[in-house]
Design an enzyme around this catalytic site. Structure first.
Site, PDB file in Angstrom:
ATOM      1  N   GLU A 126       0.832  -1.200   0.000  1.00 40.05           N
ATOM      2  CA  GLU A 126       0.000   0.000   0.000  1.00 40.05           C
ATOM      3  C   GLU A 126       0.873   1.259   0.000  1.00 40.05           C
ATOM      4  O   GLU A 126       1.859   1.352   0.717  1.00 40.05           O
ATOM      5  CB  GLU A 126      -0.899   0.004   1.241  1.00 40.05           C
ATOM      6  CG  GLU A 126      -1.826   1.192   1.326  1.00 40.05           C
ATOM      7  CD  GLU A 126      -2.637   1.228   2.614  1.00 40.05           C
ATOM      8  OE1 GLU A 126      -3.662   1.944   2.643  1.00 40.05           O
ATOM      9  OE2 GLU A 126      -2.253   0.543   3.592  1.00 40.05           O
ATOM     10  N   LYS A 203      -9.639   2.290  -2.195  1.00 34.15           N
ATOM     11  CA  LYS A 203      -9.781   1.699  -0.867  1.00 34.15           C
ATOM     12  C   LYS A 203     -11.196   1.924  -0.338  1.00 34.15           C
ATOM     13  O   LYS A 203     -11.655   3.058  -0.196  1.00 34.15           O
ATOM     14  CB  LYS A 203      -8.731   2.331   0.060  1.00 34.15           C
ATOM     15  CG  LYS A 203      -8.618   1.724   1.450  1.00 34.15           C
ATOM     16  CD  LYS A 203      -7.404   2.330   2.153  1.00 34.15           C
ATOM     17  CE  LYS A 203      -7.188   1.742   3.549  1.00 34.15           C
ATOM     18  NZ  LYS A 203      -5.935   2.258   4.147  1.00 34.15           N
ATOM     19  N   CYS A 240      -5.714  -2.771   2.292  1.00 30.15           N
ATOM     20  CA  CYS A 240      -5.425  -2.646   3.718  1.00 30.15           C
ATOM     21  C   CYS A 240      -6.622  -2.874   4.640  1.00 30.15           C
ATOM     22  O   CYS A 240      -7.025  -4.011   4.855  1.00 30.15           O
ATOM     23  CB  CYS A 240      -4.770  -1.291   3.996  1.00 30.15           C
ATOM     24  SG  CYS A 240      -3.915  -1.244   5.603  1.00 30.15           S
TER      25      CYS A 240
END
Length: 392
Positions: A126, A203, A240
């Site tokens: 990330e 994300k 994540c």
């Protein structure tokens, strides 16, 4: 490779290399295989690594591990995955362009080593081109690391490598969306093996815990649960914090993903006991392969910061513990990379295992999606009432 951040590496948390190394050192061989079988499922066979890749890893000081996971039986559809974890190269106070360039050069060596190993798909960690500076809540200089997903310097860099080495590259960056007023996003760019930008995904879940002050910079993504059809299979990217949300994993499976990558940046004191479990559970629950990638090292910033949690001001986020691994639909997983070193994990997987395991366990067939959907729809209403039966 020395730690460029200036953070101390003397604490036990920073010096402990890996669970696997500890088990290999302290458990007798006669018991070790059974311990690993219980912990990791079917053993992953070590792959022979080409001399060129070994030389690169030794000269440039990064770990190189390679495994073959067991197939599903019958005709196989083999794909080689490469996961890259790395620490930053220059101090966080260095000029932005210098930091980006240094990380590019560092990771290029690992991508070339992956190419020597005939890797088909590489995923980076990330926000791989920068320090994970979102703890600071400072806008500058960190917003200067943002770039276009379509034609930014990092995308062009990865396009060239992808085309040269006939590999798909997943490049998670801090994106600046110039078509919408320069808004920032936490984004993964998917580049095809022909060097074209196949697309991007953002994300879905943004943390608000500990020093993860990311909503100061970007909000939840708006691209949903995209799955990308590549030359080497159908892939998705669950960035994540999305790994903490089982429904997020589910949606990629419903859209047909065969491999879901989870590029991350997470620290030991917060999440390490959860790390070996979440991506592996997702692989089991959704009949696909999962790839958990975490950055490594400690990063120190010029100014102290706090996070409204009562703790004194500090200049470091904590120790990013690496430990990247691949998990299979049958519940097995590879050993992880080091907690303290840059590394490349190469893993050969059989994508036909996804269907074979689905046929065996029938989670898709036995799932009650209509019932789940009805309750979720009710739950999202402001006047939802929980269905709790009480004694009269």
């Amino acid at each position: 490779m020395s730690n460029p951040s200036g953070a101390s590496s003397s604490s036990p948390l920073n010096d402990f290399s890996s669970i696997e190394e500890c088990l290999n050192e302290h458990i007798p061989q006669v018991e070790r295989d059974e311990v690993f079988r219980i912990l990791y499922g079917k053993p992953s066979k070590k792959l022979q690594v080409p001399p060129e890749a070994v030389m690169t890893s030794e000269s440039d000081n990064f770990q190189l591990s390679a495994y073959e996971m067991e197939g599903g039986g019958g005709t196989e559809r083999r794909v080689k995955i490469g996961l890259i974890q790395n620490q930053i190269v220059l101090p966080t106070t260095s000029p932005v362009d210098d930091q980006i360039s240094a990380i590019h050069k560092r990771c290029e060596k690992m991508i070339i080593a992956a190419a020597h190993c005939d890797v088909n798909i590489v995923c980076l960690q990330e926000a791989w081109t920068m320090p994970f500076a979102f703890c600071t809540r400072e806008k500058q200089p960190w917003c200067q690391f943002a770039e276009s997903a379509e034609d930014g310097i990092t995308t062009k860099f990865c396009q060239k490598l992808a085309k040269t080495y006939n590999m798909v590259i997943i490049s998670p960056i801090l994106e600046r969306d110039n078509e919408h007023g320069g808004v920032l996003w936490n984004t993964a760019v998917v580049i095809s093996n022909e060097g074209a930008v196949l697309g991007k995904t953002r994300k879905n879940h943004i943390p608000r815990v500990g020093d993860f002050n990311e909503s100061t910079y970007y909000m939840e993504g708006d691209t949903g649960h995209r799955v990308f059809q590549t030359a080497f299979g159908k892939i998705a990217v669950n960035i994540c914090y999305g790994r903490h949300h089982p429904l997020n994993w589910l949606m990629y499976g419903l859209n047909g993903a065969e491999i879901v990558f989870n590029p991350s940046a997470t620290v030991g004191q917060l999440s390490e006991p959860m790390w070996p479990v979440e991506a592996r559970c997702a692989a089991i629950n959704n009949h696909y392969f999962t790839c958990a990638i975490n950055r490594v090292g400690s990063e120190t910033f010029a100014n102290e910061f706090t996070s409204g949690d009562g703790k004194p001001g500090h200049k470091t986020f904590g120790h990013f513990y690496g430990s990247s691994y691949v998990a299979a639909p049958d519940g097995s997983r590879t050993p992880g990379l080091s907690r303290i070193r840059d590394g490349l994990l190469v893993t050969s997987v059989d994508l036909n295992q996804c269907e074979k395991i689905s046929d065996k366990w029938c989670f898709r067939m036995t799932g009650r999606y209509g019932m789940y959907g009805d309750l979720l729809k009710e739950y999202s209403s402001h006047d939802f009432k929980r269905n709790i039966i009480k004694e009269k």
